[in-house]
Design an enzyme around this catalytic site. Structure first.
Site, PDB file in Angstrom:
ATOM      1  N   ARG A  13       0.840  -1.207   0.000  1.00  0.00           N
ATOM      2  CA  ARG A  13       0.000   0.000   0.000  1.00  0.00           C
ATOM      3  C   ARG A  13       0.873   1.254   0.000  1.00  0.00           C
ATOM      4  O   ARG A  13       2.088   1.172   0.130  1.00  0.00           O
ATOM      5  CB  ARG A  13      -0.899   0.011   1.244  1.00  0.00           C
ATOM      6  CG  ARG A  13      -0.113  -0.070   2.542  1.00  0.00           C
ATOM      7  CD  ARG A  13      -0.976   0.111   3.786  1.00  0.00           C
ATOM      8  NE  ARG A  13      -1.906  -0.980   3.988  1.00  0.00           N
ATOM      9  CZ  ARG A  13      -2.604  -1.147   5.110  1.00  0.00           C
ATOM     10  NH1 ARG A  13      -2.456  -0.276   6.108  1.00  0.00           N
ATOM     11  NH2 ARG A  13      -3.428  -2.169   5.236  1.00  0.00           N
ATOM     12  N   ASN A  85      11.655   0.191   2.038  1.00  0.00           N
ATOM     13  CA  ASN A  85      10.584   1.145   2.268  1.00  0.00           C
ATOM     14  C   ASN A  85       9.672   0.770   3.438  1.00  0.00           C
ATOM     15  O   ASN A  85       8.977   1.628   3.971  1.00  0.00           O
ATOM     16  CB  ASN A  85       9.739   1.271   0.992  1.00  0.00           C
ATOM     17  CG  ASN A  85       8.497   2.112   1.193  1.00  0.00           C
ATOM     18  OD1 ASN A  85       8.571   3.342   1.301  1.00  0.00           O
ATOM     19  ND2 ASN A  85       7.340   1.464   1.276  1.00  0.00           N
ATOM     20  N   TYR A 150       9.507   5.921  16.964  1.00  0.00           N
ATOM     21  CA  TYR A 150       9.571   6.109  15.510  1.00  0.00           C
ATOM     22  C   TYR A 150      10.735   7.012  15.126  1.00  0.00           C
ATOM     23  O   TYR A 150      11.549   6.673  14.258  1.00  0.00           O
ATOM     24  CB  TYR A 150       8.259   6.704  15.006  1.00  0.00           C
ATOM     25  CG  TYR A 150       8.247   7.006  13.528  1.00  0.00           C
ATOM     26  CD1 TYR A 150       8.046   6.000  12.596  1.00  0.00           C
ATOM     27  CD2 TYR A 150       8.436   8.309  13.066  1.00  0.00           C
ATOM     28  CE1 TYR A 150       8.030   6.271  11.242  1.00  0.00           C
ATOM     29  CE2 TYR A 150       8.421   8.593  11.710  1.00  0.00           C
ATOM     30  CZ  TYR A 150       8.222   7.576  10.800  1.00  0.00           C
ATOM     31  OH  TYR A 150       8.215   7.853   9.446  1.00  0.00           O
TER      32      TYR A 150
END
Length: 240
Positions: A13, A85, A150
């Site tokens: 996605r 990615n 993160y």
């Protein structure tokens, strides 16, 4: 048949799916990899392109990386471009963060690209024009509150990219990174997308990141390594 073969992670996605489409259009044969096997298979089936192969892959598993690269080599030949990615966005305050949440962010966002680079080296060493692109984040350029897991994992990936670029330059393997800012992908919920769009005028589109990746793996970037290409619509410029 093209001798250019790309392996793209996080391909089910968002940015990953856009990168698969863009590299396929550029003449690459593409291994689209993701842990979301059903969603990945459905997306690849929609492309109806024999040059795109769906491969289930948990990027935190060295064994699955080895199996994926064998599958790709058997179908297309050696990988010439690796696009790390895959990533997870996890937000929590320092007080509320957990060891499990912190570690999982690091495993996917930093360990995954390390394992992928290590596993792909045997392929990349034997081809001309080999390239690696890592998807970092503007969270690795500026500190954002509530992003300890993160942000720190992406800062680590930024450093890993630089070290890898320096180490692999003598082998002719280029290593660069893209730093997306606010991009309209499922990683951001509707409320967050609305807030960011109001702040920046619009969100970036996944294909705009894919275009940057396509440049970095192309012959047009043959003398570029260790570069950090920011795709953020000026987000970093607005932060004091």
């Amino acid at each position: 048949m093209s001798d250019r073969v790309a392996l793209v992670t996080g391909a089910a996605r968002g940015q990953g799916a856009a990168i698969v489409r863009r590299l396929s259009a550029d003449g690459f044969r593409v291994a689209a990899c993701d842990v979301r096997a059903d969603e990945l298979a459905a997306g690849v089936a929609e492309l109806a392109d024999d040059g795109v192969l769906a491969v289930e892959l948990d990027v935190t598993s060295a064994e699955q990386w080895a199996a994926a690269l064998t599958t790709v080599a058997d179908r297309f030949g050696p990988v010439t471009a690796l696009v790390n990615n895959a990533g997870v966005l996890h937000r929590a305050s320092l007080a509320d963060e957990t060891a499990a949440g912190f570690e999982n962010s690091w495993r996917v966002n930093c360990l995954g690209p390390f394992l992928g680079t290590q596993a792909a080296l045997a392929h990349l060493r034997q081809v001309d024009g080999a390239a690696i692109v890592n998807t970092c984040s503007t969270g690795a350029m500026r500190p954002f509150p509530n992003h300890a897991a993160y942000g720190s994992s992406k800062w680590a990936l930024r450093g890993l990219t630089q070290i890898t670029a320096a180490e692999l330059a003598p082998l002719g393997i280029r290593v660069n990174a893209v730093f997306p800012g606010p991009i309209a992908t499922p990683m951001l919920d509707d409320a967050t997308q609305g807030r960011l769009a109001a702040t920046f005028g619009r969100l970036g589109q996944p294909m705009e990141v894919a275009d940057a990746v396509a440049y970095l793996v192309s012959d047009h970037a043959s003398f570029i390594t260790g570069t950090e290409l920011v795709v953020d619509g000026g987000q970093c410029l607005r932060i004091g």
